[in-house]
Write a protein that holds these residues in place. Structure first.
Motif, PDB file in Angstrom:
ATOM      1  N   LEU A 289       0.824  -1.213   0.000  1.00 30.26           N
ATOM      2  CA  LEU A 289       0.000   0.000   0.000  1.00 30.26           C
ATOM      3  C   LEU A 289       0.856   1.260   0.000  1.00 30.26           C
ATOM      4  O   LEU A 289       0.519   2.260  -0.657  1.00 30.26           O
ATOM      5  N   HIS A 290       1.996   1.213   0.728  1.00 31.64           N
ATOM      6  CA  HIS A 290       2.842   2.377   0.828  1.00 31.64           C
ATOM      7  C   HIS A 290       3.509   2.710  -0.510  1.00 31.64           C
ATOM      8  O   HIS A 290       3.730   3.889  -0.833  1.00 31.64           O
ATOM      9  N   LEU A 291       3.828   1.655  -1.298  1.00 22.84           N
ATOM     10  CA  LEU A 291       4.582   1.872  -2.539  1.00 22.84           C
ATOM     11  C   LEU A 291       3.719   1.693  -3.785  1.00 22.84           C
ATOM     12  O   LEU A 291       4.255   1.660  -4.893  1.00 22.84           O
ATOM     13  N   PHE A 292       2.419   1.548  -3.600  1.00 22.88           N
ATOM     14  CA  PHE A 292       1.562   1.205  -4.744  1.00 22.88           C
ATOM     15  C   PHE A 292       1.640   2.251  -5.864  1.00 22.88           C
ATOM     16  O   PHE A 292       1.713   1.905  -7.046  1.00 22.88           O
ATOM     17  N   ASP A 293       1.645   3.526  -5.494  1.00 25.14           N
ATOM     18  CA  ASP A 293       1.635   4.583  -6.514  1.00 25.14           C
ATOM     19  C   ASP A 293       3.036   4.948  -6.957  1.00 25.14           C
ATOM     20  O   ASP A 293       3.268   5.217  -8.145  1.00 25.14           O
ATOM     21  N   ARG A 294       3.998   4.976  -6.017  1.00 25.76           N
ATOM     22  CA  ARG A 294       5.351   5.454  -6.360  1.00 25.76           C
ATOM     23  C   ARG A 294       6.199   4.361  -6.987  1.00 25.76           C
ATOM     24  O   ARG A 294       6.951   4.611  -7.925  1.00 25.76           O
ATOM     25  N   GLU A 295       6.145   3.139  -6.483  1.00 33.21           N
ATOM     26  CA  GLU A 295       6.996   2.051  -6.986  1.00 33.21           C
ATOM     27  C   GLU A 295       6.125   0.817  -7.210  1.00 33.21           C
ATOM     28  O   GLU A 295       6.089  -0.097  -6.388  1.00 33.21           O
ATOM     29  N   PRO A 296       5.414   0.798  -8.316  1.00 36.15           N
ATOM     30  CA  PRO A 296       4.500  -0.331  -8.554  1.00 36.15           C
ATOM     31  C   PRO A 296       5.200  -1.677  -8.640  1.00 36.15           C
ATOM     32  O   PRO A 296       4.614  -2.697  -8.290  1.00 36.15           O
ATOM     33  N   GLU A 297       6.474  -1.714  -9.066  1.00 33.80           N
ATOM     34  CA  GLU A 297       7.174  -2.994  -9.153  1.00 33.80           C
ATOM     35  C   GLU A 297       7.397  -3.593  -7.764  1.00 33.80           C
ATOM     36  O   GLU A 297       7.222  -4.804  -7.553  1.00 33.80           O
ATOM     37  N   ARG A 298       7.791  -2.745  -6.819  1.00 38.53           N
ATOM     38  CA  ARG A 298       7.980  -3.242  -5.449  1.00 38.53           C
ATOM     39  C   ARG A 298       6.637  -3.613  -4.822  1.00 38.53           C
ATOM     40  O   ARG A 298       6.551  -4.556  -4.020  1.00 38.53           O
TER      41      ARG A 298
END
Length: 414
Positions: free
Chosen positions: A237-246
């Motif tokens: 959830l924390h990286l969903f928008d900024r780092e979709p691969e992670r």
């Protein structure tokens, strides 16, 4: 999870061995009706034909013969009430036997019914009834004729009856032997009951221990899997928008963790149902975790601001498999508590060999908890695991963090 051999050796097998080794559970026990009727039949066969034969031999009057035969039959039939009313039964039989002593023929057959009544009363707990009834009958039989002769003279209702001292002594010894046999049988039955009670208690203890072990394994599996899923979902959830691969990687980890957790839970539940005996392929059992899997455990715990490091000081030397499993489970539960409760940023897992012990230390820099706080279920489970392995677990918690130290025997418990 634990395999069939390990589960079975701790619960089912000891119960079977206890049952096989307890002789009381294998002895033949006749039906209750047989136990009740045999004394009645034996008493009838001994007393009634013997009284008939002596009456004919001594040419006693018909009224006396009929009375003596009825008394002998009545004392035997009275034993039918021995199970429900053992005390009144021995009193009635003693009274009938006493009256029969003063009715011809002289020197009748042995009072087998009185023997059975005394033994049955003592065995069934009516000892006072037996002592009082037999004691009163004995006193009346010994002193009654002389007392009646002194009061009534030639008109005495019991007639001129004189007992030889040897006969009195023999009858007294016989009565004492009956009481001794009853006490011995009562003690034996009480011992058998105690053994059955102890056997049942040991079986319940073994079953409770097994239930506790299964519950602990399920708790470890579910707590580990769910806490990891929570961490990975938070990362996603924390990286969903900024780092979709992670975020995608976090979702893949959640999928793998859920599958592993389900396999382990299915393994335990399959053992409880016995499915693995019939179809091993339908419910695979996950192998027991070992110390070699600690790096993966430590790596999986890092994330969302928590960094976990492993300090392995064993230099390739490993204890037995059971000790490794216990150490892994303790480390797993301790790290679960760090993730869920400590709000720590760093944690370290240290494993080392000190003297004859495997020492596992899980330390974090979290908030800790007060010494007076109640022990959480996770800490209690870790402590129980360490004690079952023959070791001990200590917890040092304060404002600068918490240290969980498990000391396990290197060679394991015998």
């Amino acid at each position: 999870m634990l395999g069939p051999a390990r589960f079975g050796s701790s619960a089912t097998a000891p119960a079977d061995r206890l049952a096989d080794g307890d002789g009381a559970g294998l002895r033949f026990r006749p039906p209750p009706a047989v136990v009740l009727l045999v004394p009645v039949v034996v008493s009838l066969l001994v007393q009634v034909p013997g009284t008939i034969g002596l009456s004919w031999w001594q040419r006693v009057p018909p009224w006396a013969a009929v009375t003596s035969i009825l008394l002998a039959a009545a004392s035997a039939l009275a034993l039918l009430a021995a199970r429900r009313w053992p005390g009144p039964t021995v009193a009635v039989v003693a009274g009938l036997t006493l009256v029969d002593l003063f009715v011809p023929p002289v020197g009748g057959p042995p009072p087998i019914a009185l023997v059975f009544a005394i033994i049955g009363a003592v065995v069934r707990g009516a000892r006072v009834w037996a002592l009082v009834s037999v004691g009163i009958a004995w006193i009346i039989a010994v002193v009654g004729p002389e007392l009646a002769a002194g009061l009534f003279g030639a008109a005495s209702p019991v007639g001129a009856v004189e007992w030889h001292p040897a006969r009195i002594a023999l009858a007294t010894v016989g009565l004492a032997v009956c009481f001794a046999i009853g006490e011995g049988m009562r003690a034996r039955l009480r011992g058998a009951q105690e053994r059955r009670t102890q056997l049942a208690a040991r079986r319940r203890a073994a079953e409770q221990e097994e239930r506790t072990r299964i519950a602990r394994e399920l708790h470890d599996v579910l707590a580990h899997s769910l806490s990891q899923i929570a961490v990975q979902s938070g990362v996603g959830l924390h990286l969903f928008d900024r780092e979709p691969e992670r975020a995608r990687e976090a979702l893949a980890n959640i999928r793998a963790l859920s599958a592993t957790g389900l396999d382990e839970v299915r393994g335990v539940l399959a053992f409880l149902r016995g499915d693995e005996l019939a179809s091993p392929d339908t419910a695979p059992l996950t192998p027991q975790p070992q110390l070699a899997q600690l790096p993966g455990l430590v790596a999986g715990r890092s994330g969302l601001g928590l960094t976990v490091a492993l300090d392995d000081r064993l230099t390739g030397d490993l204890p037995p498999s059971a000790v490794q499993t216990t150490a892994y489970r303790i480390a797993q539960e301790a790290l679960t508590n760090v993730v869920r409760h400590s709000a720590a940023s760093h944690a370290t897992v240290t494993v080392q060999h000190e003297a004859a012990e495997l020492v596992v230390t899980i330390a974090d820099d979290g908030a800790g908890f007060p010494a007076s706080a109640p022990e959480r279920g996770g800490l209690r489970g870790m402590r129980e695991r360490a004690e079952l392995a023959g070791g001990r677990l200590t917890v040092d918690s304060g404002a600068r963090g918490t240290s969980v130290i498990a000391r396990l025997p290197w060679t394991g418990t015998p």
